[in-house]
Design a protein around this motif. Structure first.
Motif, PDB file in Angstrom:
ATOM      1  N   MET A   1     -10.987 -13.303   7.532  1.00 30.79           N
ATOM      2  CA  MET A   1     -11.906 -13.345   8.663  1.00 30.79           C
ATOM      3  C   MET A   1     -12.813 -14.568   8.634  1.00 30.79           C
ATOM      4  SD  MET A   1     -12.877  -9.317   8.905  1.00 30.79           S
ATOM      5  CE  MET A   1     -13.954  -9.473  10.294  1.00 30.79           C
ATOM      6  N   GLU A   2     -12.966 -15.132   7.473  1.00 29.68           N
ATOM      7  CA  GLU A   2     -13.840 -16.301   7.394  1.00 29.68           C
ATOM      8  C   GLU A   2     -13.064 -17.596   7.485  1.00 29.68           C
ATOM      9  OE1 GLU A   2     -16.498 -16.178   4.131  1.00 29.68           O
ATOM     10  OE2 GLU A   2     -17.551 -14.414   4.864  1.00 29.68           O
TER      11      GLU A   2
ATOM     12  N   PRO B   1     -14.755 -23.169  10.048  1.00 28.86           N
ATOM     13  CA  PRO B   1     -15.349 -21.894  10.474  1.00 28.86           C
ATOM     14  C   PRO B   1     -15.308 -21.744  11.976  1.00 28.86           C
ATOM     15  CG  PRO B   1     -16.760 -23.040   8.926  1.00 28.86           C
ATOM     16  CD  PRO B   1     -15.653 -23.965   9.267  1.00 28.86           C
ATOM     17  N   ARG B   2     -15.155 -20.505  12.386  1.00 29.12           N
ATOM     18  CA  ARG B   2     -15.094 -20.255  13.808  1.00 29.12           C
ATOM     19  C   ARG B   2     -16.500 -20.138  14.372  1.00 29.12           C
ATOM     20  NH1 ARG B   2     -11.455 -15.357  14.812  1.00 29.12           N
ATOM     21  NH2 ARG B   2     -12.816 -14.452  13.224  1.00 29.12           N
TER      22      ARG B   2
ATOM     23  N   LYS C   1     -25.006 -12.404   7.772  1.00 28.13           N
ATOM     24  CA  LYS C   1     -24.263 -12.161   9.002  1.00 28.13           C
ATOM     25  C   LYS C   1     -22.995 -13.037   9.050  1.00 28.13           C
ATOM     26  CE  LYS C   1     -25.281 -14.578  12.571  1.00 28.13           C
ATOM     27  NZ  LYS C   1     -25.792 -14.922  13.906  1.00 28.13           N
TER      28      LYS C   1
ATOM     29  N   ALA D   1     -21.784 -10.965  13.633  1.00 27.82           N
ATOM     30  CA  ALA D   1     -21.145 -11.683  12.529  1.00 27.82           C
ATOM     31  C   ALA D   1     -20.878 -13.113  12.946  1.00 27.82           C
ATOM     32  CB  ALA D   1     -19.857 -11.010  12.126  1.00 27.82           C
TER      33      ALA D   1
ATOM     34  N   SER E   1     -17.305 -12.245   7.237  1.00 33.81           N
ATOM     35  CA  SER E   1     -16.771 -11.146   6.416  1.00 33.81           C
ATOM     36  C   SER E   1     -17.598  -9.884   6.566  1.00 33.81           C
ATOM     37  CB  SER E   1     -16.712 -11.555   4.941  1.00 33.81           C
ATOM     38  OG  SER E   1     -18.013 -11.758   4.446  1.00 33.81           O
TER      39      SER E   1
ATOM     40  N   GLU F   1     -10.898  -4.753  12.977  1.00 33.42           N
ATOM     41  CA  GLU F   1      -9.971  -5.863  12.942  1.00 33.42           C
ATOM     42  C   GLU F   1      -8.511  -5.487  12.762  1.00 33.42           C
ATOM     43  OE1 GLU F   1     -13.303  -7.615  13.438  1.00 33.42           O
ATOM     44  OE2 GLU F   1     -13.137  -6.289  11.742  1.00 33.42           O
TER      45      GLU F   1
ATOM     46  N   SER G   1     -17.175  -8.511  16.194  1.00 33.32           N
ATOM     47  CA  SER G   1     -17.234  -7.702  14.982  1.00 33.32           C
ATOM     48  C   SER G   1     -16.554  -6.362  15.178  1.00 33.32           C
ATOM     49  CB  SER G   1     -18.690  -7.481  14.590  1.00 33.32           C
ATOM     50  OG  SER G   1     -19.322  -6.765  15.613  1.00 33.32           O
TER      51      SER G   1
ATOM     52  N   GLY H   1     -18.594  -8.720   9.226  1.00 35.77           N
ATOM     53  CA  GLY H   1     -18.155  -8.024  10.436  1.00 35.77           C
ATOM     54  C   GLY H   1     -16.979  -7.099  10.193  1.00 35.77           C
ATOM     55  N   TYR H   2     -16.477  -7.037   8.985  1.00 36.00           N
ATOM     56  CA  TYR H   2     -15.287  -6.231   8.704  1.00 36.00           C
ATOM     57  C   TYR H   2     -15.600  -4.741   8.732  1.00 36.00           C
ATOM     58  CZ  TYR H   2     -11.254  -4.285   6.367  1.00 36.00           C
ATOM     59  OH  TYR H   2     -10.161  -3.537   6.076  1.00 36.00           O
TER      60      TYR H   2
ATOM     61  N   ARG I   1      -6.912  -8.221  10.080  1.00 32.48           N
ATOM     62  CA  ARG I   1      -7.963  -9.160   9.709  1.00 32.48           C
ATOM     63  C   ARG I   1      -8.735  -8.518   8.564  1.00 32.48           C
ATOM     64  NH1 ARG I   1     -11.617 -11.083  14.140  1.00 32.48           N
ATOM     65  NH2 ARG I   1     -11.789 -12.914  12.785  1.00 32.48           N
ATOM     66  N   PHE I   2      -8.902  -9.277   7.527  1.00 36.24           N
ATOM     67  CA  PHE I   2      -9.534  -8.727   6.334  1.00 36.24           C
ATOM     68  C   PHE I   2     -10.705  -9.632   5.963  1.00 36.24           C
ATOM     69  CE2 PHE I   2      -9.539  -7.534   1.721  1.00 36.24           C
ATOM     70  CZ  PHE I   2      -9.770  -6.185   1.920  1.00 36.24           C
ATOM     71  N   SER I   3     -11.701  -9.020   5.342  1.00 31.83           N
ATOM     72  CA  SER I   3     -12.957  -9.718   5.102  1.00 31.83           C
ATOM     73  C   SER I   3     -12.757 -11.006   4.311  1.00 31.83           C
ATOM     74  CB  SER I   3     -13.926  -8.783   4.374  1.00 31.83           C
ATOM     75  OG  SER I   3     -13.293  -8.253   3.225  1.00 31.83           O
TER      76      SER I   3
ATOM     77  N   ARG J   1     -10.202 -14.055  -0.932  1.00 29.31           N
ATOM     78  CA  ARG J   1     -10.526 -14.768  -2.164  1.00 29.31           C
ATOM     79  C   ARG J   1      -9.980 -14.049  -3.403  1.00 29.31           C
ATOM     80  NH1 ARG J   1     -15.235 -16.660  -2.875  1.00 29.31           N
ATOM     81  NH2 ARG J   1     -15.904 -16.624  -0.709  1.00 29.31           N
TER      82      ARG J   1
ATOM     83  N   ALA K   1     -20.226 -17.122  10.877  1.00 30.94           N
ATOM     84  CA  ALA K   1     -19.197 -17.981  10.299  1.00 30.94           C
ATOM     85  C   ALA K   1     -19.045 -17.708   8.813  1.00 30.94           C
ATOM     86  CB  ALA K   1     -19.562 -19.433  10.559  1.00 30.94           C
ATOM     87  N   GLU K   2     -18.457 -18.673   8.163  1.00 31.68           N
ATOM     88  CA  GLU K   2     -18.182 -18.574   6.733  1.00 31.68           C
ATOM     89  C   GLU K   2     -19.490 -18.472   5.937  1.00 31.68           C
ATOM     90  OE1 GLU K   2     -15.415 -21.091   3.582  1.00 31.68           O
ATOM     91  OE2 GLU K   2     -15.860 -21.821   5.604  1.00 31.68           O
TER      92      GLU K   2
ATOM     93  N   PHE L   1     -19.778 -12.300  -1.068  1.00 28.93           N
ATOM     94  CA  PHE L   1     -18.507 -12.955  -1.292  1.00 28.93           C
ATOM     95  C   PHE L   1     -18.736 -14.465  -1.388  1.00 28.93           C
ATOM     96  CE2 PHE L   1     -15.979  -9.350   0.911  1.00 28.93           C
ATOM     97  CZ  PHE L   1     -16.024  -8.608  -0.266  1.00 28.93           C
TER      98      PHE L   1
ATOM     99  N   LYS M   1     -19.860  -3.758   7.931  1.00 29.15           N
ATOM    100  CA  LYS M   1     -20.841  -4.020   6.863  1.00 29.15           C
ATOM    101  C   LYS M   1     -22.130  -4.587   7.454  1.00 29.15           C
ATOM    102  CE  LYS M   1     -17.916  -6.585   4.469  1.00 29.15           C
ATOM    103  NZ  LYS M   1     -17.437  -7.432   3.377  1.00 29.15           N
TER     104      LYS M   1
ATOM    105  N   PRO N   1     -19.928 -18.842  15.518  1.00 24.99           N
ATOM    106  CA  PRO N   1     -20.753 -17.854  14.818  1.00 24.99           C
ATOM    107  C   PRO N   1     -20.721 -16.492  15.461  1.00 24.99           C
ATOM    108  CG  PRO N   1     -21.963 -19.879  15.241  1.00 24.99           C
ATOM    109  CD  PRO N   1     -20.684 -20.008  15.939  1.00 24.99           C
TER     110      PRO N   1
END
Lengths: 302, 775
Positions: free
Chosen positions: A238-239, B761-762, A93, A164, A96, B771, B768, A98-99, B50-52, B55, A166-167, A194, A108, B764
């Motif tokens: 997003m993370e 991190p934001r 959860k 969703a 990412s 985005e 969702s 939540g994208y 906003r993208f997942s 990386r 956090a990281e 990821f 997802k 929790p």
């Protein structure tokens, strides 16, 4: 049986499609657990429940010789859940998950939740135990694997309230879970994975090292796989909230190359560790995806 | 023009090194903003998404993205430069004259300013004549000179004594040159640049200077370049042709000619004057035309619907009440080119003329008399008015004793022969300026005529234009054998017959039963011909003998050989010829063009008494005797108007009118004609065409179509900077992507570590929801 109509992630239509495919439903359920049902169950994960008087036809291997020696009576050991299995559904959860892109029907995380709910239902349908673990950079919720309608309701409500977070820190969480799950179980991972590839594969191997059966559903959004953006865009992670302004056309190829390299690494790592790995696109109907997957799995295990 | 337009049309000079037009330059700067606007408008569409995960956004991507950004900026700058350069090129920038600016080599300049002061330069546009603009430009050239430089002024108007050299040679007294320019003004003259340019070049060569330059300031009318070619010149002074032409479509109304319908008016007889009006530019619904005679307005007419490129010829009818010289002008009102608003004329009106007629066929029956019809044609007059022509008739044998004084014209009508004394008397009479009009007929003895009136032993070869060869036709048969086939309408006596409304000579209505075939010898000329259907024979011929002239009519003046005497054209024909032949030789040609040398006496005459000419401004100039041509000449007819000839004792001796060459009204410019040559660049076509077709391939240093630039052209020639700028624009346009790639690659070819902007991190429970959003 739980009342499937009351839960968000138990789609009656999808379930009926899976169940009412008569043989197919049975096949997929059997197929899902076939590996475990046919396993010898030698000792571990089987708990003693009670003694039962021996009657002809019973397997003489289960005669309690200690009782026979003490009372000279033939009793056989009755084991609790001797045929049920533990299935842990690990739902990522992280942020990412939540994208959701424009081309996808759901995020997802929602897709993972649908899959998790359906698998839990199928597990219950087989009289096996299902547990749920949600996590992001740490374990957020953990429901042990059990049977029964009440337990199923608990799972469904938890899934419905999962948002969703956090990281991600998958490897850390997986290592932690691999250590905490004492009994052999089926671990179904629903995540975009990821994370650092090497650490991820290492964590998955840890599950295998603990004799868990591991199934990985890597859930990806079609936009993550195709990267269809063309206008100059300010992209926010997003993370990490990292912002990059860019023209996606300029680096689509570089992105896709990098993504495919990552997916290949995950796929090869899973294969090397005998982990069942499948990629799911959120623009594909989850019931179709799951039906197809289970059919393939059934075919492979025959 | 509004002040704003004036400001935009201003030419700015930047530090004395670069000049350009303000308006187009500002437009170019504004245009340079177009790429910025486009860029900004595109930037506004930048999406936020906003993208997942980021990386997979590798360092390579980040580097290439920075390169693309730099490339984008460079392309933007290139495109801004393209627009700005285009605008700047349209502004026609000129590098400051090497001679006037910082690049000027050491050494002095000798500059000759050749100004076209012809009438067309008086064309007024926006309250300023073309000549004013040319003068301003010329003054700027002078002001650009330094102490020690020299300059001169030559006026290119076509004068009798050639272009006017205001200074004998270039002078270093530049203030005097500026004063001379201030004093110059457009004239009534036409221009002849073919004659004027060599004069200016000669002056420049005579200048004691290192750099020698000739500036030609002209509207470059087509008519400024006569057909004769300019002589080739190499190694001469640098030549700068500065065109000063109207900036807007031309508009002009002018009187370009005045025609008379008879050679000479007679007192009491209506006289028709026809001005020819031409218009350039927009057609006009109505134009007022006025006739002035002897200073008084005689008539006014309104010409309607005068169309561009067409002539209008209204008619004025005027009856002179007194004989003698009269003058006048026809006038229209037009503000653009005043020089052609008036057309002057001068005519000598016959008060009374006595004609002596020798009747070779006298008869008591009037209609059978040879002179019956001719005499009545000449003496006919309205009721109660006396005819200005009086005819005295004598028989051939009485001619020898007749006093010929007071008779400007002698008519021989079907005379068989004359005594030798009578022939000599007639020859003397004609040689001294009298006129003879000889009619042939059935009584004529060809042997007498051929032996006594023509021959190498006679004065000027004899009175006859040619020998009588034979008689054609037999009147006894009563059969018409010929008709009038050709008429020389260019002859002043016959010009009126060009108008069918006046009377018709040619055609089958006038027929002949017989006529004499005459072998006309030069210098005699044939004015009318008759055709038999097989051959064409002279009908009327003219020959100059001494100071006078003779006309020969090869048929009869009565009805015995022709029906002409009873045709309507006979009376005006007889009167026109009589009027022509009774004019004094001095006054036959009364129309001249400005700049002409006017002959006041007949060529070949004996030395004349002194004459002087009163010019339109009231000043007198003495006529000069041209010994070579044996003629009194007047060479100061530079102004349009009426000139009066007087004897030394102030007795009037005639008048003549001088008018501006009508081509000056034709506002057609050479550059328009040359621009029709193949090619894309108008300016290049004009410059090349000018050099080849008009300047005998002189090394034309520059053709300048904006007088404001004249002072910037300078001795060593300002390159057409805008041409180079346009080439630069083309080069930048072609090279811009490569250029941008190369520069951005140079700047960002080495990899850099991408900045890690990761933040903690934001919470929790982040949303969702979808985005992607658009800012």
């Amino acid at each position: 049986m739980p009342s499937e109509a009351t839960y968000k992630y138990l789609d009656p239509v999808a379930l009926s499609r899976l169940k009412n495919l008569s043989l197919a439903a049975k096949l997929v359920a059997e197929g899902f657990f076939a590996g475990l049902h046919k396993s010898p169950h030698k000792g571990f994960s089987i708990e003693f429940a009670e003694h039962r008087e021996y009657t002809p036809g019973m397997d003489p291997r289960h005669v309690d010789w200690r009782v026979l020696g003490r009372s000279d009576k033939l009793y056989v050991k009755q084991y609790e859940e001797e045929t049920s299995l533990r299935c842990y559904l690990l739902v990522d959860k992280s942020a990412s998950m939540g994208y959701k892109s424009e081309g996808a029907a759901m995020s997802k995380l929602e897709y993972a939740s649908y899959l998790a709910a359906t698998l839990a239902y199928l597990t219950a349908f087989q009289h096996d135990a299902a547990g749920l673990i949600t996590f992001d950079n740490r374990i957020r919720d953990q429901i042990p694997a059990r049977q029964g309608p009440g337990h199923m309701r608990l799972l469904m409500e938890k899934l419905e309230h999962t948002q969703a977070g956090a990281e991600t820190s998958l490897s850390k969480v997986f290592h932690e879970l691999a250590e905490s799950l004492k009994r052999r179980a089926m671990v179904v991972i629903l995540s975009d994975l990821f994370d650092d590839t090497d650490e991820l594969i290492s964590a998955l191997k840890h599950f295998r090292h603990k004799k868990h059966e591991v199934i990985v559903f890597q859930i990806l959004d079609p936009a993550e796989l195709d990267f269809p953006f063309d206008d100059v865009t300010r992209i926010e992670d997003m993370e990490t909230s990292r912002e990059i302004t860019s023209d996606p056309r300029a680096f689509r190829k570089a992105y896709l190359d990098e993504l495919n390299k990552f997916l290949d690494a995950v796929r090869l790592g899973c294969r090397a560790s005998n982990i069942d790995y499948t990629t799911a696109r959120t623009d594909q109907r989850f019931d179709q995806f799951l039906g197809g997957y289970l059919a393939r799995r059934q075919a492979l295990l025959r | 023009m509004s002040p704003l337009m004036n400001l935009l049309a201003t030419r700015l000079n930047f530090l004395g090194l670069l000049s350009f037009q303000l308006g187009p330059a500002l437009a170019g700067l504004a245009a340079a903003m177009i790429p910025v606007v486009i860029h900004l408008s595109r930037s506004r569409r930048t999406k936020k998404m906003r993208f997942s995960t980021t990386r997979f956004f590798t360092e390579q991507f980040l580097r290439s993205y920075r390169m693309s950004r730099i490339r984008e900026v460079l392309l933007l700058l290139c495109r801004m430069a393209l627009f700005a350069l285009l605008g700047f090129a349209v502004a026609q920038p000129l590098l400051s004259s090497p001679a006037t600016g910082a690049f000027r080599p050491q050494g002095s300049r000798g500059v000759v300013l050749l100004l076209d002061d012809s009438a067309s330069m008086g064309y007024i546009e926006d309250g300023k004549t073309l000549f004013d603009r040319a003068r301003d430009a010329a003054k700027k050239v002078v002001e650009s000179l330094r102490p020690g430089d020299s300059a001169s002024v030559v006026l290119a108007g076509r004068r009798a004594d050639g272009p006017r050299e205001v200074f004998a040679r270039p002078t270093t007294r530049l203030d005097d040159v500026l004063q001379a320019l201030d004093a110059a003004k457009p004239s009534d003259l036409s221009a002849d640049l073919t004659e004027a340019i060599p004069v200016a070049e000669a002056q420049a060569r005579a200048a004691a200077a290192d750099g020698k330059e000739v500036y030609v300031f002209s509207d470059l009318q087509e008519s400024n370049w006569p057909d004769r070619p300019l002589e080739a010149e190499s190694g001469g002074p640098a030549l700068f042709v500065v065109q000063v032409r109207p900036q807007k479509p031309v508009s002009n109304l002018g009187v370009t000619a005045v025609q008379f319908t008879s050679a000479r008016p007679m007192a009491g007889a209506p006289f028709t004057i026809r001005p020819l009006l031409t218009i350039a530019g927009e057609s006009r619904d109505a134009v007022d035309v006025r006739l002035f005679v002897d200073g008084e307005k005689i008539g006014e007419q309104k010409v309607e619907k005068l169309q561009t490129g067409r002539w209008a010829a209204p008619r004025f009818h005027h009856t002179f009440t007194t004989g003698g010289w009269h003058s006048g002008y026809v006038e229209v009102e037009d503000e653009t080119l005043p020089a052609d608003n008036r057309r002057y004329f001068a005519v000598e009106v016959l008060q009374s003329v006595k004609v002596l007629a020798v009747d070779g066929g006298q008869s008591k029956v009037g209609r059978e008399d040879a002179l019956f019809f001719l005499q009545r044609a000449l003496t006919a007059s309205p009721e109660r008015q006396k005819s200005p022509v009086e005819v005295d008739v004598v028989p051939p044998d009485a001619f020898v004793d007749k006093d010929l004084n007071g008779y400007p014209l002698i008519v021989l009508a079907d005379v068989e022969s004359l005594s030798p004394k009578a022939v000599d008397k007639l020859e003397d009479y004609v040689a001294n300026g009298g006129s003879a009009f000889i009619f042939l007929g059935g009584r004529v003895d060809p042997a007498f005529y051929n032996e006594n009136l023509i021959g190498p032993g006679r004065r000027d070869g004899g009175l006859l234009p040619g020998p009588l060869v034979k008689r054609i036709g037999d009147p006894a048969e009563g059969k018409d054998i010929a008709f009038i086939s050709d008429v020389d309408y260019e002859h002043p006596a016959l010009g009126a017959f060009r108008d069918p409304g006046f009377a018709s000579l040619a055609g089958p209505s006038v027929t002949f039963k017989a006529l004499w075939q005459v072998d006309v010898k030069p210098p005699a000329s044939v004015l009318m011909k008759a055709s038999t259907g097989m051959i064409s024979v002279p009908l009327l011929c003219e020959k100059a003998v001494g100071k006078g002239r003779v006309m020969l009519y090869t048929s009869s003046c009565d009805r015995s050989w022709t029906n002409f005497p009873i045709r309507p054209a006979y009376l005006p024909w007889a009167r026109q010829l009589a009027a022509y032949l009774t004019q004094e030789p001095l006054n036959r040609d009364t129309f001249h063009l400005t700049g002409d040398v006017v002959q006041l006496t007949q060529a070949g005459a004996e030395a004349s008494t002194p004459l002087r000419v009163k010019k339109p401004d009231g000043q007198y100039t003495a006529a000069e005797w041209n010994e070579a041509a044996k003629v009194m000449e007047f060479a100061d007819a530079d102004r349009a108007g009426v000139y009066t000839v007087e004897t030394a004792d102030h007795r009037p001796a005639g008048m003549f009118a001088v008018n501006t060459e009508n081509y000056e009204s034709k506002l057609v410019y050479l550059d328009d004609q040359l621009a029709n040559n193949p090619g894309a660049d108008r300016r290049a076509k004009v410059e090349t065409g000018l050099k080849k077709s008009r300047l005998a391939n002189r090394p034309l240093s520059a053709f300048v179509d904006d007088p404001e630039q004249a002072s910037h052209t300078g001795g060593w020639g300002d390159a057409n900077v805008w041409v180079w700028i346009l080439l630069a624009v083309l080069a930048v346009a072609v090279a811009e992507p490569t250029l941008a790639n190369r520069i951005s690659a140079l700047l960002f070819s080495r990899p850099r570590i991408a900045p890690d902007t990761r933040v903690p991190p934001r919470a929790p429970e982040a949303s969702s929801t979808p985005e992607m959003s658009t800012r």
